[in-house]
Motif scaffolding. Structure first.
Motif, PDB file in Angstrom:
ATOM      1  N   LYS A 322       0.768  -0.996   0.001  1.00 25.24           N
ATOM      2  CA  LYS A 322       0.029  -0.019  -0.165  1.00 25.24           C
ATOM      3  C   LYS A 322       0.976   1.298  -0.016  1.00 25.24           C
ATOM      4  CE  LYS A 322      -3.672  -2.196   2.401  1.00 25.24           C
ATOM      5  NZ  LYS A 322      -4.597  -2.318   3.612  1.00 25.24           N
ATOM      6  N   LEU A 323       2.103   1.113   0.187  1.00 21.85           N
ATOM      7  CA  LEU A 323       2.986   2.268   0.073  1.00 21.85           C
ATOM      8  C   LEU A 323       3.821   2.114  -1.390  1.00 21.85           C
ATOM      9  CD1 LEU A 323       4.888   2.296   3.557  1.00 21.85           C
ATOM     10  CD2 LEU A 323       2.951   3.371   2.776  1.00 21.85           C
ATOM     11  N   LEU A 324       3.889   1.319  -1.836  1.00 23.44           N
ATOM     12  CA  LEU A 324       4.791   0.973  -3.127  1.00 23.44           C
ATOM     13  C   LEU A 324       3.651   0.541  -4.140  1.00 23.44           C
ATOM     14  CD1 LEU A 324       6.893   1.439  -5.010  1.00 23.44           C
ATOM     15  CD2 LEU A 324       8.045  -0.469  -4.480  1.00 23.44           C
ATOM     16  N   ARG A 325       2.696   1.425  -4.403  1.00 24.11           N
ATOM     17  CA  ARG A 325       1.559   0.775  -5.178  1.00 24.11           C
ATOM     18  C   ARG A 325       1.911   0.677  -6.747  1.00 24.11           C
ATOM     19  NH1 ARG A 325      -1.627   6.092  -3.183  1.00 24.11           N
ATOM     20  NH2 ARG A 325       0.528   6.812  -3.710  1.00 24.11           N
ATOM     21  N   VAL A 326       2.324  -0.481  -7.065  1.00 22.48           N
ATOM     22  CA  VAL A 326       2.734  -0.943  -8.266  1.00 22.48           C
ATOM     23  C   VAL A 326       1.816  -0.591  -9.487  1.00 22.48           C
ATOM     24  CG1 VAL A 326       4.745  -2.301  -7.286  1.00 22.48           C
ATOM     25  CG2 VAL A 326       2.402  -3.265  -7.867  1.00 22.48           C
ATOM     26  N   TRP A 327       0.445  -0.627  -9.193  1.00 23.85           N
ATOM     27  CA  TRP A 327      -0.431  -0.471 -10.267  1.00 23.85           C
ATOM     28  C   TRP A 327      -0.393   0.973 -10.781  1.00 23.85           C
ATOM     29  CZ3 TRP A 327      -4.261   3.077  -9.370  1.00 23.85           C
ATOM     30  CH2 TRP A 327      -4.387   3.354  -8.078  1.00 23.85           C
ATOM     31  N   LYS A 328       0.350   1.851 -10.127  1.00 21.05           N
ATOM     32  CA  LYS A 328       0.447   3.110 -10.468  1.00 21.05           C
ATOM     33  C   LYS A 328       1.565   3.302 -11.545  1.00 21.05           C
ATOM     34  CE  LYS A 328      -1.926   5.386  -6.462  1.00 21.05           C
ATOM     35  NZ  LYS A 328      -2.916   6.489  -7.273  1.00 21.05           N
ATOM     36  N   ILE A 329       2.645   2.308 -11.312  1.00 19.44           N
ATOM     37  CA  ILE A 329       3.767   2.480 -12.332  1.00 19.44           C
ATOM     38  C   ILE A 329       3.294   2.522 -13.775  1.00 19.44           C
ATOM     39  CG2 ILE A 329       5.960   1.541 -12.715  1.00 19.44           C
ATOM     40  CD1 ILE A 329       6.211   0.944  -9.755  1.00 19.44           C
ATOM     41  N   GLN A 330       3.803   3.568 -14.565  1.00 22.80           N
ATOM     42  CA  GLN A 330       3.524   3.642 -15.936  1.00 22.80           C
ATOM     43  C   GLN A 330       4.806   3.277 -16.694  1.00 22.80           C
ATOM     44  OE1 GLN A 330       0.471   4.007 -17.053  1.00 22.80           O
ATOM     45  NE2 GLN A 330      -0.403   4.498 -15.259  1.00 22.80           N
ATOM     46  N   MET A 331       5.843   3.292 -16.063  1.00 24.47           N
ATOM     47  CA  MET A 331       7.233   3.150 -16.762  1.00 24.47           C
ATOM     48  C   MET A 331       8.042   2.235 -15.995  1.00 24.47           C
ATOM     49  SD  MET A 331       7.754   7.082 -17.946  1.00 24.47           S
ATOM     50  CE  MET A 331       6.640   7.802 -16.849  1.00 24.47           C
ATOM     51  N   LEU A 332       8.877   1.485 -16.688  1.00 22.11           N
ATOM     52  CA  LEU A 332       9.808   0.422 -15.725  1.00 22.11           C
ATOM     53  C   LEU A 332      11.051   0.390 -16.576  1.00 22.11           C
ATOM     54  CD1 LEU A 332      10.431  -1.673 -13.722  1.00 22.11           C
ATOM     55  CD2 LEU A 332       9.538  -3.531 -15.233  1.00 22.11           C
ATOM     56  N   VAL A 333      12.038   0.626 -16.105  1.00 28.63           N
ATOM     57  CA  VAL A 333      13.544   0.654 -16.647  1.00 28.63           C
ATOM     58  C   VAL A 333      14.416  -0.513 -15.864  1.00 28.63           C
ATOM     59  CG1 VAL A 333      15.618   1.471 -17.259  1.00 28.63           C
ATOM     60  CG2 VAL A 333      13.397   2.774 -17.742  1.00 28.63           C
ATOM     61  N   LEU A 334      14.948  -1.448 -16.319  1.00 29.70           N
ATOM     62  CA  LEU A 334      15.847  -2.547 -15.614  1.00 29.70           C
ATOM     63  C   LEU A 334      17.151  -2.007 -16.424  1.00 29.70           C
ATOM     64  CD1 LEU A 334      14.028  -5.988 -15.849  1.00 29.70           C
ATOM     65  CD2 LEU A 334      14.070  -3.961 -14.030  1.00 29.70           C
ATOM     66  N   ASP A 335      18.041  -1.443 -15.572  1.00 24.44           N
ATOM     67  CA  ASP A 335      19.400  -1.076 -15.985  1.00 24.44           C
ATOM     68  C   ASP A 335      20.617  -2.173 -15.692  1.00 24.44           C
ATOM     69  OD1 ASP A 335      21.346   0.534 -17.196  1.00 24.44           O
ATOM     70  OD2 ASP A 335      21.801   1.636 -15.324  1.00 24.44           O
ATOM     71  N   GLU A 336      21.399  -2.346 -16.594  1.00 25.88           N
ATOM     72  CA  GLU A 336      22.286  -3.580 -16.322  1.00 25.88           C
ATOM     73  C   GLU A 336      21.591  -4.891 -16.344  1.00 25.88           C
ATOM     74  OE1 GLU A 336      25.111  -3.305 -17.325  1.00 25.88           O
ATOM     75  OE2 GLU A 336      25.834  -1.321 -16.827  1.00 25.88           O
ATOM     76  N   VAL A 337      20.629  -5.079 -17.147  1.00 27.18           N
ATOM     77  CA  VAL A 337      19.636  -6.347 -17.075  1.00 27.18           C
ATOM     78  C   VAL A 337      20.514  -7.425 -16.906  1.00 27.18           C
ATOM     79  CG1 VAL A 337      19.087  -6.198 -19.388  1.00 27.18           C
ATOM     80  CG2 VAL A 337      17.431  -7.306 -17.754  1.00 27.18           C
ATOM     81  N   ASP A 338      21.606  -7.627 -17.830  1.00 29.95           N
ATOM     82  CA  ASP A 338      22.155  -8.982 -18.145  1.00 29.95           C
ATOM     83  C   ASP A 338      23.115  -9.121 -16.836  1.00 29.95           C
ATOM     84  OD1 ASP A 338      23.036 -10.789 -19.729  1.00 29.95           O
ATOM     85  OD2 ASP A 338      24.968 -10.103 -19.944  1.00 29.95           O
ATOM     86  N   ALA A 339      23.440  -8.294 -15.933  1.00 33.95           N
ATOM     87  CA  ALA A 339      24.125  -8.415 -14.711  1.00 33.95           C
ATOM     88  C   ALA A 339      22.930  -8.818 -13.624  1.00 33.95           C
ATOM     89  CB  ALA A 339      24.833  -7.148 -14.265  1.00 33.95           C
ATOM     90  N   MET A 340      21.918  -8.360 -13.617  1.00 36.03           N
ATOM     91  CA  MET A 340      20.909  -8.644 -12.721  1.00 36.03           C
ATOM     92  C   MET A 340      20.770 -10.060 -12.723  1.00 36.03           C
ATOM     93  SD  MET A 340      17.815  -5.958 -12.686  1.00 36.03           S
ATOM     94  CE  MET A 340      18.183  -4.378 -12.400  1.00 36.03           C
TER      95      MET A 340
END
Length: 589
Positions: A322-340
């Motif tokens: 209820k604090l990090l309301r993910v349904w409100k997120i319109q943009m997602l960026v994964l940086d260094e996705v290969d390293a993750m």
């Protein structure tokens, strides 16, 4: 009072209340933008507010709830379609989405307050279908739109940029060309950071981001990837914030995930500089090593952009949804996705993405990395993208090598065949040689324990040197202090012995020499490591080192890499790779 009359109610719990509520004017609830410490759920309404919500047409999409199974869905944002747009006969959730839906269907424009964004009715075919892309509605300025196909191809070729996909926006050269879209404040901040001329990856990635399209970008270290996703993200966040009447807790609108704490801190610093002077543009940093209550309080106060590592983000999403309301997120960026994925965060990333897919939001997703692998889990990640555009920034020599990473031409490489028992002695010899000794020196090892042991050994044999170990067991405060010490004009450390926590994404402009004491397990990781030695500032003419230098110890333990490693190095000029040891040359015969 708003100038809109209420739209026709589609559903009502009481037929007698329906007619009364449909004739009411909309009234803003200005009190709901204050945080009450007694109530952790910032979305929960009291009884009076619930009654108010039932009796009036909702003003903003953020005021509407998610749709339940078999309930109508808003054609604009995907929330509960409580009303019917009397202009288009479409399901909508609020007056805000009614205005967007009406404008996008080229009906008459509804008069709005001056501070609300003006919706341009013509949407180009390269603009995505998500809400923020429609609001920003990126239109190519004349200087960009007038470019011919030949000119576009020449620009991309000159910067070694390869682009694949459909309906690709045209690239740009300088940020001045994007002034009408960026606005005066963001443009001024970009220029104050010395970024007036775009890098190769930025020229194409920024316009793709402004159009709201999904993106996969592969570009070398220090190629400007951070700015490539931060700039369009800020532009969209400004549009969304205006749409929500600058309500502080209407977000978060965007989330960026990176594999290390240091990279997250660096990204947040870039965003803060770019967002300076913008109204209602706040960031929230979710990383390990820092007190969780402070980060949760930041979310309660309201943020528009979240930056975090997968572990801490998953923790907050799971236990504090209820604090990090993910349904409100319109943009997602994964940086260094290969390293993750290579660092073991793949499962956490998949769990986070699973929670993001629990709603019908049309989200813009971007993946950025310096390398790419054949990881099966990573391939499934790419399948989540919607009509993606792929950018590859690579050097021409790479075309001669099939599926091998390309080491930078800005770093001179020396490969030494050294048995494990002789590595410490060889390292001490290098540290005593004035030919190599240019502080700060970054020494990479394979493990945290190895970093501590080697640090002690160097201090014992070279007591005059300032040596520090850097690894994941350090507190965030210690790690930040070490990085600050490295980047000072007069570095605090002569030698930094580090695990791969400093191998990716971190700007270390003072480092000129990297030593791979323990060779990496993959060539991709090797490319990232030696990239720390790229010199980012012009050096004095009398400087005895005009390029970065990387020295690597290898032996029989790295048998699985030797053939491909030799092949990769053979494509370099003699000036960039010193003669290879005989044990490595034999793989070229």
């Amino acid at each position: 009072m708003d100038s809109f009359t209420t739209t026709k109610r589609k559903h009502s719990q009481n037929d007698n209340n329906e007619q009364d509520s449909s004739n009411k004017r909309l009234q803003l609830d200005t009190d709901n933008d204050e945080f009450s410490p007694e109530n952790d759920n910032v979305d929960t309404l009291n009884d009076d507010e619930e009654e108010y919500e039932q009796d009036t047409v909702k003003q903003f999409s953020s005021d509407q709830r998610l749709a339940l199974p078999d309930e109508p869905i808003c054609v604009v944002c995907g929330k509960y379609g409580e009303y019917i747009n009397d202009d288009t006969n479409h399901d909508i959730c609020s007056l805000q989405c009614k205005a967007i839906n009406t404008d996008l269907n080229q009906h008459r424009l509804v008069k709005k307050k001056v501070k609300k964004p003006v919706i341009i009715t013509h949407i180009r075919d390269y603009v995505a279908a998500n809400v923020h892309a429609k609001l920003t509605n990126y239109q190519e300025p004349p200087s960009i739109a007038s470019m011919t196909t030949q000119q576009v191809n020449q620009m991309l070729k000159a910067h070694d940029v390869q682009v694949t996909g459909s309906n690709i926006p045209k690239p740009f050269s300088t940020y001045d060309q994007l002034a009408p879209i960026l606005g005066d404040t963001i443009l001024h901040n970009i220029e104050s950071m010395g970024w007036s001329m775009a890098t190769g990856v930025q020229r194409q990635a920024v316009t793709i981001g402004l159009a709201g399209r999904d993106l996969m970008a592969i570009a070398p270290t220090h190629s400007g990837k951070t700015a490539a996703f931060c700039i369009p993200m800020l532009v969209h966040c400004v549009s969304l914030s205006m749409m929500d009447d600058y309500k502080r807790r209407a977000g978060p609108y965007a989330m960026i995930m990176a594999p290390t704490r240091e990279l997250c801190c660096q990204i947040e610093n870039v965003i803060k500089k770019l967002a300076m002077g913008l109204r209602n543009m706040r960031t929230g940093l979710l990383i390990g090593g820092e007190p969780l209550p402070n980060q949760l309080y930041r979310l309660k106060k309201g943020v528009q952009i979240v930056i975090g590592t997968p572990g801490r983000v998953l923790d907050v999403v799971t236990h504090h949804p209820k604090l990090l309301r993910v349904w409100k997120i319109q943009m997602l960026v994964l940086d260094e996705v290969d390293a993750m994925f290579s660092l073991g965060f793949g499962t956490q990333v998949k769990q986070i993405l699973g929670k993001l897919q629990d709603n019908t939001t049309v989200r813009q997703t971007s993946y950025f990395s310096a390398t790419i692998s054949d990881d099966k889990m990573l391939k499934k990640l790419y399948d989540r993208l919607i009509l993606p555009i792929e950018i590859k920034v690579e050097q021409k020599q790479q075309e001669k090598i099939t599926r091998l990473p390309e080491a930078s031409d800005q770093v001179r490489q020396t490969i030494l065949w050294v048995d494990n028992k002789s590595k410490a002695k060889r390292l001490f010899s290098i540290l005593r040689d004035p030919k190599y000794f240019v502080i700060p020196i970054l020494v990479f090892v394979a493990s945290r324990l190895g970093a501590e042991f080697l640090t002690r050994a160097i201090k014992k044999r070279n007591s005059h040197l300032r040596v520090v170990a850097m690894h994941g067991d350090k507190t965030q405060e210690e790690r930040a202090m070490i990085i600050t010490g490295i980047n000072q004009t007069e570095p605090l450390w002569d030698v930094i012995v580090s695990t791969d926590v400093l191998a990716r994404g971190i700007d270390l402009p003072s480092v000129r020499l990297v030593i791979n004491y323990d060779m990496t397990t993959t060539l991709d990781d090797y490319v990232h490591r030696i990239g720390r030695a790229i010199l980012q500032k012009p050096l004095p003419e009398n400087s005895r080192q005009q390029r970065g230098w990387a020295i690597t110890f290898i032996n029989e333990e790295h048998q699985h890499l030797l053939k491909s490693f030799a092949t990769m190095l053979s494509s370099k000029s003699i000036a960039m790779v010193t003669p290879l040891p005989a044990q490595l040359k034999r793989y070229l015969q």
